[in-house]
Enzyme design. Structure first.
Site, mmCIF file in Angstrom:
data_model
loop_
_atom_site.group_PDB
_atom_site.id
_atom_site.type_symbol
_atom_site.label_atom_id
_atom_site.label_comp_id
_atom_site.label_asym_id
_atom_site.label_seq_id
_atom_site.Cartn_x
_atom_site.Cartn_y
_atom_site.Cartn_z
ATOM 1 N N GLY A 84 0.815 -1.221 0.000
ATOM 2 C CA GLY A 84 0.000 0.000 0.000
ATOM 3 C C GLY A 84 0.845 1.265 0.000
ATOM 4 O O GLY A 84 0.405 2.306 -0.495
ATOM 5 N N GLU A 105 2.733 -8.173 -2.004
ATOM 6 C CA GLU A 105 1.468 -8.767 -1.538
ATOM 7 C C GLU A 105 1.371 -10.266 -1.780
ATOM 8 O O GLU A 105 0.845 -11.002 -0.950
ATOM 9 C CB GLU A 105 0.268 -8.067 -2.199
ATOM 10 C CG GLU A 105 -0.067 -6.703 -1.613
ATOM 11 C CD GLU A 105 0.708 -5.565 -2.242
ATOM 12 O OE1 GLU A 105 1.712 -5.822 -2.934
ATOM 13 O OE2 GLU A 105 0.304 -4.406 -2.050
HETATM 14 N N1 DAK Z 1 1.927 -3.868 8.965
HETATM 15 C C1 DAK Z 1 1.992 -3.887 10.307
HETATM 16 N N2 DAK Z 1 3.140 -3.745 10.995
HETATM 17 C C2 DAK Z 1 4.265 -3.593 10.285
HETATM 18 C C3 DAK Z 1 4.276 -3.579 8.876
HETATM 19 C C4 DAK Z 1 3.022 -3.722 8.193
HETATM 20 N N3 DAK Z 1 2.918 -3.651 6.867
HETATM 21 N N4 DAK Z 1 5.546 -3.424 8.448
HETATM 22 C C5 DAK Z 1 6.297 -3.354 9.566
HETATM 23 N N5 DAK Z 1 5.538 -3.446 10.686
HETATM 24 C C6 DAK Z 1 5.959 -3.412 12.071
HETATM 25 C C7 DAK Z 1 6.641 -4.728 12.481
HETATM 26 O O1 DAK Z 1 5.688 -5.700 12.811
HETATM 27 C C8 DAK Z 1 7.448 -4.260 13.676
HETATM 28 O O2 DAK Z 1 6.595 -4.132 14.788
HETATM 29 P P1 DAK Z 1 6.974 -4.788 16.230
HETATM 30 O O3 DAK Z 1 7.268 -6.213 15.949
HETATM 31 O O4 DAK Z 1 8.207 -4.022 16.645
HETATM 32 O O5 DAK Z 1 5.780 -4.533 17.068
HETATM 33 C C9 DAK Z 1 7.888 -2.859 13.287
HETATM 34 O O6 DAK Z 1 6.963 -2.433 12.268
HETATM 35 C C10 DAK Z 1 9.285 -2.809 12.687
HETATM 36 O O7 DAK Z 1 9.341 -3.736 11.626
HETATM 37 P P2 DAK Z 1 10.481 -4.870 11.520
HETATM 38 O O8 DAK Z 1 10.973 -5.242 12.858
HETATM 39 O O9 DAK Z 1 9.951 -5.940 10.642
HETATM 40 O O10 DAK Z 1 11.619 -4.041 10.779
HETATM 41 P P3 DAK Z 1 12.760 -4.608 9.800
HETATM 42 O O11 DAK Z 1 13.683 -3.469 9.551
HETATM 43 O O12 DAK Z 1 13.331 -5.880 10.330
HETATM 44 O O13 DAK Z 1 12.014 -4.970 8.441
HETATM 45 C C11 DAK Z 1 10.466 -4.565 6.595
HETATM 46 C C12 DAK Z 1 11.436 -3.972 7.673
HETATM 47 C C13 DAK Z 1 9.756 -3.423 5.914
HETATM 48 C C14 DAK Z 1 11.291 -5.342 5.564
HETATM 49 C C15 DAK Z 1 9.481 -5.533 7.306
HETATM 50 O O14 DAK Z 1 8.905 -4.843 8.419
HETATM 51 C C16 DAK Z 1 8.385 -6.002 6.401
HETATM 52 O O15 DAK Z 1 8.601 -6.896 5.582
HETATM 53 N N6 DAK Z 1 7.190 -5.425 6.576
HETATM 54 C C17 DAK Z 1 6.026 -5.823 5.799
HETATM 55 C C18 DAK Z 1 6.117 -5.280 4.395
HETATM 56 C C19 DAK Z 1 4.937 -5.716 3.538
HETATM 57 O O16 DAK Z 1 4.757 -6.917 3.279
HETATM 58 N N7 DAK Z 1 4.140 -4.759 3.089
HETATM 59 C C20 DAK Z 1 2.992 -5.028 2.302
HETATM 60 C C21 DAK Z 1 1.797 -5.168 3.206
HETATM 61 S S1 DAK Z 1 0.408 -5.715 2.290
HETATM 62 C C22 DAK Z 1 -6.584 -4.171 0.274
HETATM 63 C C23 DAK Z 1 -5.888 -3.386 -0.572
HETATM 64 C C24 DAK Z 1 -4.558 -3.135 -0.348
HETATM 65 C C25 DAK Z 1 -3.895 -3.707 0.701
HETATM 66 C C26 DAK Z 1 -4.616 -4.474 1.560
HETATM 67 C C27 DAK Z 1 -5.973 -4.711 1.361
HETATM 68 N N8 DAK Z 1 -7.931 -4.474 0.016
HETATM 69 C C28 DAK Z 1 -8.464 -4.219 -1.318
HETATM 70 C C29 DAK Z 1 -8.697 -5.135 0.984
HETATM 71 C C30 DAK Z 1 -2.485 -3.519 0.889
HETATM 72 C C31 DAK Z 1 -1.718 -4.541 1.313
HETATM 73 C C32 DAK Z 1 -0.354 -4.349 1.748
HETATM 74 O O17 DAK Z 1 0.193 -3.254 1.766
#
Ligand code: DAK
Length: 259
Positions: A109, A132
């Site tokens: 997002g 995603e």
């Molecule tokens: N959501 C929630 N928390 C998140 C997060 C996220 N997307 N990204 C990071 N955090 C949180 C982590 O859980 C952690 O929290 P604590 O554990 O300390 O409580 C904190 O932020 C720091 O993150 P990390 O410890 O993981 O930090 P690193 O430097 O080790 O890693 C990272 C950074 C960015 C590589 C990693 O955090 C990561 O992979 N994050 C997720 C990235 C991701 O997959 N993003 C895409 C999300 S899916 C929809 C339409 C659109 C969407 C959804 C629905 N509909 C039509 C229904 C959109 C979807 C998406 O965006």
């Protein structure tokens, strides 16, 4: 308290998504606050350009809030998806240019929000991606639509199906961002672009954006129709009179206050 910090000066609004402890991940409240902050800037006559960035030095927006989504069923997902699409359309349709100052991770997002902005400037430390599919979902805030329009079909196909992240320099190479600058120059670079824009007629800017947005993807014939229609509507306006007269009178046009 809002998740969005707003700072307005010299006709430039800087909106900072402020949830650094979660890498500025977007939950319902952050989305609602961003919508409300962008609407206020659009309605504020004192604002000519909006810069959107993330708090902290790690992330622009690391995506939609995965922890919130984990408990979502189809009904909640539909509401969340609609809120996100409303947010990205509000940004994209803004009559005032919105510049994304991408200061770190722009994932899922977050990448989609940056793509809804009119211009993207990235810090050298920025990382972009649509990961995603790694989560078993797909880009749902316009990623499948805006990424191929910005970077070409083949590259979008690869990035979305692999979920591979790209560095700022690769993002520049594929046309995803306009400029890449050192982290400490990011906001200044955005302000420099904003200052150039602010010298120009606000109505001409808004109508130019509308022509580009509405004409893109239509036939050249349809696009030219949109262009000539909006072009002709500028004539006779105070703004066009000022711009044209200023040229003839060999002076700088004065389009807004003291900008
Ligand atoms: N959501 C929630 N928390 C998140 C997060 C996220 N997307 N990204 C990071 N955090 C949180 C982590 O859980 C952690 O929290 P604590 O554990 O300390 O409580 C904190 O932020 C720091 O993150 P990390 O410890 O993981 O930090 P690193 O430097 O080790 O890693 C990272 C950074 C960015 C590589 C990693 O955090 C990561 O992979 N994050 C997720 C990235 C991701 O997959 N993003 C895409 C999300 S899916 C929809 C339409 C659109 C969407 C959804 C629905 N509909 C039509 C229904 C959109 C979807 C998406 O965006």
């Amino acid at each position: 308290m809002s998740f969005i910090l707003t700072d307005i000066s010299n006709h430039i609004a800087i909106l900072t998504i402020n949830r650094p402890e979660a890498l500025n991940a977007m939950n319902n409240m952050v989305v609602a606050d961003l919508v409300s902050a962008v609407k206020s800037c659009i309605d504020d006559e004192n604002v000519g350009v909006i810069i959107l960035t993330g708090a902290g030095d790690k992330a622009f927006v690391a995506g939609a809030d995965i922890k919130q989504m984990q408990s979502n069923g189809p009904k909640e997902a539909l509401t969340f998806g609609q809120m996100g699409q409303h947010m990205t359309l509000l940004i994209e349709n803004s009559p005032k240019p919105v510049i994304a100052a991408v200061n770190g991770f722009a994932l899922g997002g977050g990448c989609e929000i940056s793509m809804a902005c009119h211009i993207r400037v990235a810090s050298e430390t920025a990382t972009f991606g649509q990961p995603e599919v790694l989560l078993g979902i797909l880009p749902g805030w316009g990623g499948t639509q805006r990424l191929p329009r910005l970077v070409s079909l083949g590259i979008a196909n690869e990035l979305i199906t692999t979920g591979r992240m790209v560095s700022a320099s690769e993002a520049k190479l594929i046309g995803l961002v306009n400029h890449v600058v050192p982290p400490n120059e990011l906001i200044d670079k955005c302000k420099e672009i904003a200052a150039q824009i602010l010298k120009n007629g606000p109505n001409a800017i808004a109508k130019s954006l509308a022509c580009i947005r509405e004409g893109f993807g239509t036939s050249i014939k349809e696009g030219l129709k949109i262009e000539v229609d909006l072009f002709s509507k500028l004539f006779g306006t105070e703004e066009a009179n000022e711009g044209l007269s200023a040229f003839v009178e060999k002076r700088k046009p004065k389009f807004r206050g003291n900008a």
